[in-house]
Design a protein around this motif. Structure first.
Motif, mmCIF file in Angstrom:
data_model
loop_
_atom_site.group_PDB
_atom_site.id
_atom_site.type_symbol
_atom_site.label_atom_id
_atom_site.label_comp_id
_atom_site.label_asym_id
_atom_site.label_seq_id
_atom_site.Cartn_x
_atom_site.Cartn_y
_atom_site.Cartn_z
ATOM 1 N N TYR A 1 0.852 -1.188 0.000
ATOM 2 C CA TYR A 1 0.000 0.000 0.000
ATOM 3 C C TYR A 1 0.888 1.239 0.000
ATOM 4 O O TYR A 1 1.774 1.378 0.849
ATOM 5 N N LYS B 1 -5.430 -11.087 1.489
ATOM 6 C CA LYS B 1 -5.829 -9.721 1.806
ATOM 7 C C LYS B 1 -6.130 -9.590 3.300
ATOM 8 O O LYS B 1 -6.634 -10.525 3.916
ATOM 9 N N GLU C 1 -8.669 7.615 -0.952
ATOM 10 C CA GLU C 1 -8.982 6.215 -1.232
ATOM 11 C C GLU C 1 -10.437 6.071 -1.674
ATOM 12 O O GLU C 1 -10.770 5.195 -2.485
ATOM 13 N N PHE D 1 -6.489 -4.481 2.123
ATOM 14 C CA PHE D 1 -5.090 -4.296 1.742
ATOM 15 C C PHE D 1 -4.512 -5.624 1.247
ATOM 16 O O PHE D 1 -4.828 -6.681 1.803
#
Length: 415
Positions: free
Chosen positions: A204, A265, A314, A344
């Motif tokens: 990220y 994730k 975002e 993420f």
């Protein structure tokens, strides 16, 4: 020549327990430690307070994991939390119970636990050979020969051997994984090893901007878009990824599956006390009441200030000063989704050096689940992290150390 009936290879938690137990059952026992002193890893446990056990541990022991399902049941049943309490009380160490059933020494100092073990070893006149790094184990008709290097004159003989060398985590404390090859040479298999109870790395680009942000919420691990485990607690963003108790609990799953090149994730819920509908109602009312205020200001007091510009971008809100009334429904929806379900990509664990535990290890299919004696090599026993058994965060791994150390020490002394 140095000879003892039983040698305990490794002076960590399980090894110390095994040696004291064997001695109490009348055996001639000694400890071999590769570093300059015993109990190094104990000092680092529980943030320096030593989370000795957990009062919630009971059958069916769902907090423990192994490729050989339920292997640990017998050992944990014969020496559980109450037996652990009684053992430490007998050594002069009282307990205190804190949050979530976690048991600590009353002093809240891990050094107290190491000192208590040191006193117990001295009281029992158990020899300790420090800085003896075993690099070769050979078997004979009478037992085992341990040497620092092949064909070295510095050797130790024993009839029975208890291996308590730990895994690969916390290398500086002596657990460097070198014992795996020693045991492979004796015919044992080693399952895949990977870090557990460890921070996770995320892919990220804005991590540095939110590093240091803490909040109470849920952390979930998804593998190939399927949720595997979800935990609640304080979550911490770091410059490399994510940490905190709930992350540590799910880390073994993430660690293994990133190694297997699966899509992993980590999703976080920053509004755990609200359902999706409750959050929608709250946010609509809040933004409506502050309709002329810039959205970046309207979110002040709801989430950490460092998160506001990041989460707005975002959500596709690139003008963070836009008045609330100008937000589209899609932008509001994206914002709510991030509050409840921020996802993420996980790229892996933060390495063995930062891991509290090694998952995987000596294949327990080749170990007796009651005595912890090898099914391949007679008079060879195991205890602790060296085996393919690991527990969750919260005192479960030290309980495995005490339980397996007791089982191995007792069996080696009595058989």
């Amino acid at each position: 020549m140095i000879y003892h009936d039983i040698i305990v290879l490794g002076g960590g938690a399980s090894g110390l327990m095994a040696a004291i137990t064997a001695k109490d059952f009348g055996a001639d026992v000694a400890i071999i430690e590769g570093t300059d002193r015993v109990g190094r890893k104990i000092l680092a446990t529980g943030n320096g307070r030593c989370n000795i056990s957990n009062s919630t541990i009971k059958f069916p022991f769902n907090q423990y994991h192994s490729n050989n399902k339920n292997f640990f049941n017998s050992v944990l049943s014969q020496f559980g939390v109450e037996e652990t309490k009684n053992f430490f009380y007998s050594l002069g160490l009282p307990f205190v119970e804190l949050q979530n059933g976690k048991l600590y020494p009353q002093s809240l100092q891990s050094s107290s636990v190491v000192d208590i073990f040191r006193f117990a070893i001295e009281d029992r006149c158990i020899p300790v050979y420090n800085s003896f790094k075993v690099k070769n184990i050979s078997t004979t008709k009478k037992g085992f020969i341990l040497s620092t290097v092949d064909n070295s004159e510095e050797v130790i003989h024993c009839t029975k051997l208890i291996v308590a060398c730990g895994g690969k985590s916390a290398v500086k404390t002596g657990s460097d994984g070198s014992a795996y090859n020693l045991l492979k040479s004796l015919g044992h298999n080693v399952t895949r090893t990977y870090p557990a109870i460890v921070q996770l790395k995320l892919d990220y680009g804005r991590l540095k901007a939110i590093s240091g942000v803490k909040f109470d919420g849920y952390a979930s691990v998804f593998v190939d878009d399927k949720e595997i485990r979800k935990e609640f607690g304080e979550i911490l963003f770091t410059d490399y990824g994510i940490s905190g108790p709930p992350v540590l609990q799910i880390s073994a799953i993430a660690s293994l599956n990133t190694e297997l090149n699966k899509n992993v994730k980590i999703k976080v819920d920053m509004m755990p006390k609200m359902t999706d509908d409750e959050l929608q109602s709250f946010l609509e009312n809040h933004l409506g009441m502050l309709s002329y205020r810039p959205i970046c200001d309207a979110l002040t007091g709801i989430i950490n200030k460092k998160l506001i510009p990041v989460i707005l971008k975002e959500a596709g809100i690139y003008d963070i000063h836009i008045p609330c009334y100008e937000l589209s429904w899609q932008q509001k929806k994206s914002l709510m989704s991030l509050f409840k379900n921020w996802s993420f990509k996980c790229t892996g664990p933060n390495g063995f050096n930062n891991a509290q535990v090694t998952a995987g290890g000596i294949d327990t299919n080749d170990i007796d689940d009651n005595t912890l004696e090898s099914k391949i090599v007679p008079n060879l026993y195991f205890c602790g992290e060296i085996m393919d058994v690991h527990g969750d965060c919260g005192g479960y791994n030290l309980q495995w150390a005490w339980s397996s150390g007791f089982a191995a020490g007792k069996a080696a002394a009595k058989n």
